[in-house]
Design a protein around this motif. Structure first.
Motif, PDB file in Angstrom:
ATOM      1  N   PRO A 193      41.750  33.065  42.565  1.00 55.11           N
ATOM      2  CA  PRO A 193      42.481  34.313  42.330  1.00 55.11           C
ATOM      3  C   PRO A 193      43.104  34.818  43.622  1.00 55.11           C
ATOM      4  N   ALA A 194      44.413  35.004  43.603  1.00 51.50           N
ATOM      5  CA  ALA A 194      45.136  35.473  44.797  1.00 51.50           C
ATOM      6  C   ALA A 194      46.529  35.888  44.385  1.00 51.50           C
ATOM      7  N   GLU A 195      47.152  36.735  45.218  1.00 54.04           N
ATOM      8  CA  GLU A 195      48.519  37.176  44.975  1.00 54.04           C
ATOM      9  C   GLU A 195      49.480  36.145  45.571  1.00 54.04           C
ATOM     10  N   THR A 196      49.787  35.105  44.794  1.00 51.22           N
ATOM     11  CA  THR A 196      50.641  34.031  45.304  1.00 51.22           C
ATOM     12  C   THR A 196      52.086  34.166  44.839  1.00 51.22           C
ATOM     13  N   GLY A 197      52.329  35.051  43.893  1.00 48.18           N
ATOM     14  CA  GLY A 197      53.671  35.168  43.340  1.00 48.18           C
ATOM     15  C   GLY A 197      53.960  34.160  42.253  1.00 48.18           C
ATOM     16  N   GLN A 198      52.963  33.370  41.856  1.00 52.72           N
ATOM     17  CA  GLN A 198      53.176  32.344  40.844  1.00 52.72           C
ATOM     18  C   GLN A 198      52.971  32.934  39.451  1.00 52.72           C
ATOM     19  N   LEU A 199      54.006  32.803  38.633  1.00 48.84           N
ATOM     20  CA  LEU A 199      53.947  33.353  37.290  1.00 48.84           C
ATOM     21  C   LEU A 199      52.961  32.607  36.401  1.00 48.84           C
ATOM     22  N   SER A 200      52.589  31.397  36.800  1.00 50.07           N
ATOM     23  CA  SER A 200      51.685  30.570  35.989  1.00 50.07           C
ATOM     24  C   SER A 200      50.218  30.766  36.353  1.00 50.07           C
ATOM     25  N   ALA A 201      49.901  31.780  37.153  1.00 53.31           N
ATOM     26  CA  ALA A 201      48.521  31.973  37.624  1.00 53.31           C
ATOM     27  C   ALA A 201      47.528  32.125  36.477  1.00 53.31           C
ATOM     28  N   PHE A 202      47.971  32.630  35.328  1.00 61.65           N
ATOM     29  CA  PHE A 202      47.059  32.841  34.199  1.00 61.65           C
ATOM     30  C   PHE A 202      46.431  31.536  33.726  1.00 61.65           C
ATOM     31  N   LEU A 203      47.085  30.405  33.957  1.00 58.70           N
ATOM     32  CA  LEU A 203      46.534  29.118  33.525  1.00 58.70           C
ATOM     33  C   LEU A 203      45.277  28.761  34.311  1.00 58.70           C
ATOM     34  N   SER A 204      45.193  29.224  35.539  1.00 67.34           N
ATOM     35  CA  SER A 204      43.961  29.069  36.308  1.00 67.34           C
ATOM     36  C   SER A 204      42.936  30.117  35.911  1.00 67.34           C
ATOM     37  N   ASP A 205      43.414  31.342  35.725  1.00 65.46           N
ATOM     38  CA  ASP A 205      42.509  32.452  35.401  1.00 65.46           C
ATOM     39  C   ASP A 205      41.778  32.206  34.084  1.00 65.46           C
ATOM     40  N   ILE A 206      42.457  31.620  33.109  1.00 62.09           N
ATOM     41  CA  ILE A 206      41.838  31.448  31.790  1.00 62.09           C
ATOM     42  C   ILE A 206      40.652  30.496  31.871  1.00 62.09           C
ATOM     43  N   ILE A 207      40.759  29.447  32.681  1.00 66.61           N
ATOM     44  CA  ILE A 207      39.636  28.517  32.831  1.00 66.61           C
ATOM     45  C   ILE A 207      38.482  29.201  33.554  1.00 66.61           C
ATOM     46  N   ARG A 208      38.796  29.900  34.623  1.00 70.19           N
ATOM     47  CA  ARG A 208      37.759  30.555  35.421  1.00 70.19           C
ATOM     48  C   ARG A 208      37.016  31.620  34.602  1.00 70.19           C
ATOM     49  N   GLU A 209      37.751  32.456  33.896  1.00 67.09           N
ATOM     50  CA  GLU A 209      37.135  33.570  33.178  1.00 67.09           C
ATOM     51  C   GLU A 209      36.361  33.098  31.945  1.00 67.09           C
ATOM     52  N   LEU A 210      36.974  32.259  31.128  1.00 64.83           N
ATOM     53  CA  LEU A 210      36.288  31.811  29.909  1.00 64.83           C
ATOM     54  C   LEU A 210      35.078  30.947  30.230  1.00 64.83           C
ATOM     55  N   SER A 211      35.145  30.162  31.304  1.00 61.42           N
ATOM     56  CA  SER A 211      34.010  29.307  31.664  1.00 61.42           C
ATOM     57  C   SER A 211      32.793  30.129  32.053  1.00 61.42           C
ATOM     58  N   GLN A 212      33.034  31.364  32.496  1.00 59.11           N
ATOM     59  CA  GLN A 212      31.942  32.263  32.892  1.00 59.11           C
ATOM     60  C   GLN A 212      31.546  33.226  31.772  1.00 59.11           C
ATOM     61  N   GLY A 213      32.116  33.021  30.592  1.00 58.16           N
ATOM     62  CA  GLY A 213      31.771  33.857  29.455  1.00 58.16           C
ATOM     63  C   GLY A 213      32.448  35.210  29.442  1.00 58.16           C
ATOM     64  N   HIS A 214      33.535  35.358  30.216  1.00 60.21           N
ATOM     65  CA  HIS A 214      34.249  36.631  30.263  1.00 60.21           C
ATOM     66  C   HIS A 214      35.355  36.669  29.216  1.00 60.21           C
ATOM     67  N   ASP A 215      35.743  37.854  28.806  1.00 56.93           N
ATOM     68  CA  ASP A 215      36.892  38.010  27.918  1.00 56.93           C
ATOM     69  C   ASP A 215      38.177  37.710  28.682  1.00 56.93           C
ATOM     70  N   PHE A 216      39.199  37.241  27.950  1.00 61.74           N
ATOM     71  CA  PHE A 216      40.472  36.952  28.614  1.00 61.74           C
ATOM     72  C   PHE A 216      41.624  37.223  27.653  1.00 61.74           C
ATOM     73  N   VAL A 217      42.667  37.846  28.191  1.00 61.81           N
ATOM     74  CA  VAL A 217      43.889  38.087  27.429  1.00 61.81           C
ATOM     75  C   VAL A 217      44.923  37.059  27.857  1.00 61.81           C
ATOM     76  N   CYS A 218      45.307  36.201  26.939  1.00 66.14           N
ATOM     77  CA  CYS A 218      46.253  35.132  27.238  1.00 66.14           C
ATOM     78  C   CYS A 218      47.677  35.604  26.943  1.00 66.14           C
ATOM     79  N   PRO A 219      48.619  35.434  27.897  1.00 67.28           N
ATOM     80  CA  PRO A 219      49.988  35.899  27.678  1.00 67.28           C
ATOM     81  C   PRO A 219      50.844  34.929  26.882  1.00 67.28           C
ATOM     82  N   MET A 220      50.222  33.890  26.313  1.00 67.68           N
ATOM     83  CA  MET A 220      50.960  32.952  25.460  1.00 67.68           C
ATOM     84  C   MET A 220      50.213  32.790  24.143  1.00 67.68           C
ATOM     85  N   SER A 221      50.926  32.346  23.127  1.00 67.46           N
ATOM     86  CA  SER A 221      50.349  32.174  21.801  1.00 67.46           C
ATOM     87  C   SER A 221      49.457  30.936  21.749  1.00 67.46           C
TER      88      SER A 221
END
Length: 326
Positions: A193-221
């Motif tokens: 997790p970092a402010e890199t300016g990459q619009l695709s950062a959510f693809l990393s966040d979803i793996i990290r958050e769901l793998s730890q049992g956290h809720d996640f809001v996905c910006p794609m269908s």
């Protein structure tokens, strides 16, 4: 062997450095020196790292502005370079916000590096291998099938800048000034997790958050499809890019790397399976039309030139998910 890495403090750069220090060589050649360039360095690296029983790798870090041509010349022109891994860039979202900075880093710095390599070759000191981290952003709006012959229609300045780099690397290779290899990378997972300016950062966040049992809001269908590779796979391919025989890429200096294509629903299922989490209960889909347009409508991909040259993807989605958080 003297290896130069630009963007060395970035996610891919740090992973590549770690692998090179562990291996101590590229192909059959022993690394003796690593020159690392970036705006700043967050992680301390020792000046020397052991290489088996035969010697040590000298690690030199140079914080500075890659858009400063004089600084690049002063830093790199004093010694012979064997391999350049040019990873530095101003990525998608950030490049849209600051086009001038992006152009200086993504285009001008690339040209300066090529000119330094050209000068070395013309001075009789050997032709460097130049591995350029390009991007699938060069494709922009894609047809139903992407292959080696797909026209390039970038939708972001970042993609346009990468095309310029590819073309110039091809030209410098044609002239015999560098041994260039432009590798088009898809998404690399999972970035910290970092402010890199990459619009695709959510693809990393979803793996990290769901793998730890956290809720996640996905910006794609759920049915939105994208391409991605693990960091380990990208490093495998970058190193292979430095050693693959020139004869295997003579007519195809620019290669789209093999990568996995999957839907968000498939990714969520794979995360749940690998990490034993009830991911279906933790995921919520709230579509951002711009994000889905850019990252969720990826078609089938064929990469025959890269396949023939020995480049590979992660194999299967569960393997990518496992390797993503290693």
């Amino acid at each position: 062997m003297h290896v130069v890495i630009t963007g060395a403090n970035g996610f891919v750069g740090q992973g590549l450095i770690k692998r090179l220090l562990e291996n101590g060589q590229i192909g059959q050649q022993t690394i003796t020196r690593l020159t690392l360039l970036d705006r700043q360095f967050d992680e301390a690296l020792s000046k020397e790292a052991p290489v088996a029983e035969t010697g040590a790798i000298t690690v030199e870090k140079y914080p500075g502005d890659l858009a400063d041509s004089a600084w690049l010349w002063d830093t790199l022109s004093g010694s012979t370079i064997d391999v350049v891994f040019h990873l530095a860039s101003i990525p998608g979202g950030m490049a849209e916000q600051n086009e001038s900075l992006a152009r200086h880093v993504n285009i001008d710095a690339t040209m300066t590096l090529l000119d330094i390599a050209k000068a070395q070759t013309k001075n009789g000191q050997g032709k460097p291998v130049f591995v350029f981290a390009s991007s699938i952003a060069v494709f922009g709006k894609m047809p139903d099938l992407v292959s080696d012959d797909t026209p390039l229609k970038p939708q972001l300045s970042y993609g346009a800048h990468k095309i310029v780099g590819e073309v110039m690397i091809n030209d410098f290779s044609r002239r015999g000034w560098v041994d260039g290899r432009s590798l088009r990378l898809a998404g690399v997972l999972a970035r910290p997790p970092a402010e890199t300016g990459q619009l695709s950062a959510f693809l990393s966040d979803i793996i990290r958050e769901l793998s730890q049992g956290h809720d996640f809001v996905c910006p794609m269908s759920p049915q939105a499809k994208t391409w991605a590779s693990s960091l380990a796979n990208i490093i495998d391919n970058l190193i292979h890019g430095a050693v693959v025989e020139e004869s295997k890429i003579q007519d195809q200096r620019t290669l789209t790397l093999p990568t996995l294509c999957f839907s968000m629903a498939e990714l969520v299922e794979a995360i749940g399976s690998v990490y034993q989490q009830p991911t279906d209960e933790r995921i919520r889909y709230e579509v951002n039309p711009m994000i889905e347009e850019l990252f969720g409508r990826f078609p089938a991909l064929e990469t025959p030139a890269a396949d023939a040259a020995g480049f590979k993807h992660d194999g299967e989605l569960k393997n990518l998910v496992k390797r993503a958080l290693c």
